[in-house]
Design an enzyme around this catalytic site. Sequence first.
Site, short mmCIF file in Angstrom:
data_model
loop_
_atom_site.label_atom_id
_atom_site.label_comp_id
_atom_site.label_asym_id
_atom_site.label_seq_id
_atom_site.Cartn_x
_atom_site.Cartn_y
_atom_site.Cartn_z
N ASP A 182 -5.42 46.95 1.79
CA ASP A 182 -5.50 46.32 3.10
C ASP A 182 -4.52 45.16 3.11
O ASP A 182 -4.71 44.16 2.42
CB ASP A 182 -6.93 45.84 3.36
N HIS A 183 -3.48 45.28 3.93
CA HIS A 183 -2.41 44.28 3.91
C HIS A 183 -2.83 42.96 4.56
O HIS A 183 -2.10 41.97 4.49
CB HIS A 183 -1.16 44.83 4.61
N ARG A 184 -4.00 42.94 5.20
CA ARG A 184 -4.52 41.66 5.68
C ARG A 184 -5.05 40.83 4.52
O ARG A 184 -5.03 39.59 4.54
CB ARG A 184 -5.65 41.88 6.68
N ALA A 226 -4.48 41.45 0.97
CA ALA A 226 -3.55 41.27 -0.15
C ALA A 226 -2.14 41.60 0.31
O ALA A 226 -1.94 42.38 1.25
CB ALA A 226 -3.95 42.16 -1.33
N PRO A 235 -4.59 47.43 8.54
CA PRO A 235 -3.20 47.80 8.22
C PRO A 235 -3.12 48.17 6.74
O PRO A 235 -3.42 47.36 5.87
CB PRO A 235 -2.42 46.53 8.54
#
Length: 432
Positions: A402-404, A406, A226
């Site tokens: 990468d929103h997983r 950070a 994501p």
Amino acid sequence: MAVKDFALPDLGEGLTESELVAWKVAVGDTVQLNQIVAEVETAKALVELPAPYEGRVSRLYVEPGVTVAVGEPLLAFEVEGATPTEEPAPTPEPSRGTATADAAPEPTLVGYGARPDSTSRPARRARPGLAPASAPAPSAPVGLAERPRATPPVRKLARERGIDLATVTGTGERGLITRQDLDALAAPAVPGEPRPGASAREKRIPIRGVRKATADAMVRSAFGAPQASVFLTIDVTPTTELVERLRAHRDTADARPGLLAVVAKALCIALRRTPELNARWDDAAQEIVQCDYVHLGIAAATPRGLLVPVIRDADGLSLADLAGAIRSLAETARAGRTPPAELVGGTITITNVGVFGVDAGTPILTPGEAAILAVGAVRRQPWEHRGEIALRDVLTLVLTFDHRIADGEQASRFLADVGRVLADPAAVLTMI
């Protein structure tokens, strides 16, 4: 006098095939050990192949433009004083997985060449339809068994006609796809003509090499992580003025540091304060792996496509050394000489879209990395400065992350730190 085949060696980095770009020798030439005999293109780089033997070139199995799998023969040598090997098979491309069970592998040549004292023998190829008497023919390597069987000339013809060999049923021996099988599909006989129903104004470009590798990587990245982006537009006039002074200073004049080198240095400094962006997602272990080193990828546009060479331990380099490394990798990449090993292992990437006159863009992550920073073009434009409007050097930075790994707060803090250094280089004194 013995005949020895030289097969495409394992080039490392998981590469299973390469396209022959050019021969550096011809039939009848006498070559020395480690003399460059061919140039091949992998999905990552151009690679020169040195000869594993001294001898006379007796046969070239493959034409330029043909894709060859690892282990398939490229050329044959007549070698003095060697133990005779089985005569080469009459077809240019024998089936994979026909080496004898006790045959020694080809020497690993790329980058170093064959060892003069090497006594290893290349794997011998059995004739089509014949298995060695001592052992049954082993099965094809994992990952290659699904590849349709066809000779290199037939593969080349299929590419020219835009035919997917996976859709063709071979009528030759043991399912070999022949030229007649392609002709039976009613494809045009003249290479380059459109297929039936295609517009004469269309051009078909085979997807291979760097373009294929880039496409695969971008699909994995876009659908595997994501991704979100944050933007920052800043006045970088202090940095552009600093660059001019550095280029005139005797200690840094030779290195000629530019804006990109300063951005790279600012990124390394910012990562010390926000290490969450210098990490990768380990799905198998269900862990986030933070790195205490910065292997910095620099996206480079080349005639072959987009490459991302990596500067190892960039955080330990001075500004002058970073500038030299960036210039060197860019020149090597444009020349197509970047070794495959230098295109992997990055922890974070910079892409400079500003060199194309673009103000900003939202880049896609390099697979396995947590962030990529896009640097836009520097524009001279009106900007608020010390309570007044003045012409200033302004650029936009875009960080995709990468929103997983950070969240928005961490990504924004990191980007703000990079911008702070570019807006006021003296701020580094308070950040390290």
